[in-house]
Design an enzyme around this catalytic site. Structure first.
Site, PDB file in Angstrom:
ATOM      1  N   LYS A  53      44.293 101.410  75.830  1.00 27.64           N
ATOM      2  CA  LYS A  53      44.243 100.272  75.217  1.00 27.64           C
ATOM      3  C   LYS A  53      45.884 100.182  74.722  1.00 27.64           C
ATOM      4  O   LYS A  53      46.350  99.063  74.736  1.00 27.64           O
ATOM      5  CB  LYS A  53      43.474 100.440  73.948  1.00 27.64           C
ATOM      6  CG  LYS A  53      42.042 100.392  74.233  1.00 27.64           C
ATOM      7  CD  LYS A  53      41.102 101.012  72.927  1.00 27.64           C
ATOM      8  CE  LYS A  53      39.715 100.868  73.537  1.00 27.64           C
ATOM      9  NZ  LYS A  53      38.707 101.172  72.365  1.00 27.64           N
ATOM     10  N   GLN A  97      39.397 104.189  66.748  1.00 28.87           N
ATOM     11  CA  GLN A  97      38.658 104.441  67.722  1.00 28.87           C
ATOM     12  C   GLN A  97      37.321 105.379  67.303  1.00 28.87           C
ATOM     13  O   GLN A  97      37.344 106.289  66.535  1.00 28.87           O
ATOM     14  CB  GLN A  97      39.529 105.482  68.719  1.00 28.87           C
ATOM     15  CG  GLN A  97      38.922 105.988  69.956  1.00 28.87           C
ATOM     16  CD  GLN A  97      38.388 104.720  70.951  1.00 28.87           C
ATOM     17  OE1 GLN A  97      39.114 103.841  71.023  1.00 28.87           O
ATOM     18  NE2 GLN A  97      37.183 104.696  71.663  1.00 28.87           N
ATOM     19  N   ASP A 120      38.329  94.766  66.498  1.00 24.55           N
ATOM     20  CA  ASP A 120      37.172  95.401  67.241  1.00 24.55           C
ATOM     21  C   ASP A 120      35.897  94.339  67.004  1.00 24.55           C
ATOM     22  O   ASP A 120      34.809  94.514  67.616  1.00 24.55           O
ATOM     23  CB  ASP A 120      36.658  96.625  66.818  1.00 24.55           C
ATOM     24  CG  ASP A 120      36.818  97.579  68.270  1.00 24.55           C
ATOM     25  OD1 ASP A 120      37.080  97.388  69.154  1.00 24.55           O
ATOM     26  OD2 ASP A 120      37.158  98.783  67.782  1.00 24.55           O
TER      27      ASP A 120
END
Ligand code: NAD
Length: 281
Positions: A53, A97, A120
């Site tokens: 990422k 994460q 997200d």
């Protein structure tokens, strides 16, 4: 024989488009998009995912603010760190994460991220907006899947879609997005009575379970579009999906490989969400 839906190539194209939009936008005075990546603990897979990422971030010209915290970080300290990022005007997207180490309250952490910076798309506000069909920051994997289906050229209107898996990050949101495009959607899960029969009826199959080759090749309807979200590590260290790719390819019209299908598109959509958060588009 199915044609391959090459998520890797599509993701590279999306990153290229984002890169040129970023350089043009910044030249015209828009802020450089910034993504914060927050990694707690030492899960090896999470470290790899965050590395990808961050690399993608740099490639398209975003700023990356990276924070690593030890696995014994307290809930209060983690929430403080998130609040700091919420207040930082250079940070437009925040990614925490998952999974978090044991003892941390994942739901509370995801809710602590400002909904406007929720790259997200996991914040309850954004998930609620999706349910109502409003534009919001949407979860990246389902966004990527919709882009991939678009590539196949399939018009979802009136088609039968079967989603296997009902997680908040893939199964439920992809079901809503397919519904939005006028598919007739069934969501299957661990208690579904006859999974094979459900899949056999599907024009589009999205498998998001995490069990290698759960979906057998002869379940696939002739000409179906098959999207394999699953990531399963085999004993020899290689990765495979939830669908028996070899057999399913003989019947599907289009199919995603694992790796190189949904995974790269998930990261591309994370970047796209961050740009949206930064520039309000
Ligand atoms: P999860 O692990 O939270 O849940 C799995 C789901 O599968 C549950 O809803 C459960 O009901 C269902 N299930 C379990 N056994 C089943 C069975 N025998 N028959 C039918 N359904 C069954 O799901 P998740 O977080 O959405 O992850 C699913 C898979 O997708 C995992 O392999 C994960 O690694 C992968 N994943 C990939 C990406 C990507 O970017 N490629 C992103 C997210 C998740």
């Amino acid at each position: 024989m199915a044609q391959i839906l090459d998520g890797k190539a599509l993701a590279s194209q999306v990153r290229k488009e984002l890169k040129s939009r970023v350089s043009e936008g910044v030249q015209n005075g828009l802020p450089q998009p910034g993504l914060a990546t927050l990694l707690v603990g030492d899960d090896p897979a999470s470290h790899v995912y965050v590395k990808f990422k961050r690399r993608a971030c740099e490639e398209v010209g975003f700023q990356n603010f990276h924070i690593e915290l030890p696995s014994d970080t307290s809930q209060a300290d983690l929430l403080d760190k998130i609040e700091e990022l919420n207040q930082n005007s250079e940070v437009h997207g925040i990614l925490v994460q998952l999974p978090l180490p044991k003892g941390l309250d994942e739901a509370a952490v995801l809710e602590a991220v400002a909904a406007t910076k929720d790259a997200d798309g996991f914040h309850p506000m954004n998930q609620g907006a999706l349910m109502q069909g409003r534009q919001s920051l949407r979860p990246c994997t389902p966004l990527g899947i919709m882009r991939i289906i678009e590539e196949s050229g399939m018009d979802l209107n009136g088609k039968k879609a079967v989603v296997v898996g009902r997680s908040n990050i893939v199964g439920k949101p992809i079901a809503l997005m397919l519904l939005e495009k006028h598919a007739t959607v069934s969501v299957c899960h661990s208690r579904t009575a006859d999974l094979a029969a459900e899949v056999r009826a599907a024009d589009v199959v999205v498998a998001a379970v995490g069990r290698a080759h759960l979906v057998q090749g002869d379940w696939i309807k002739e000409g179906a579009v098959v999207i394999d979200v699953g990531i399963n590590r085999l004993e020899d260290g290689s990765l495979t999906g939830d669908v028996d790719f070899e057999e399913a390819s003989k019947r599907a019209s289009w199919i995603t490989p694992v790796p190189g299908g949904v995974g790269p598109m998930t990261i591309a959509m994370l970047l796209s969400n961050t740009l949206k958060a930064a520039w309000g588009e």
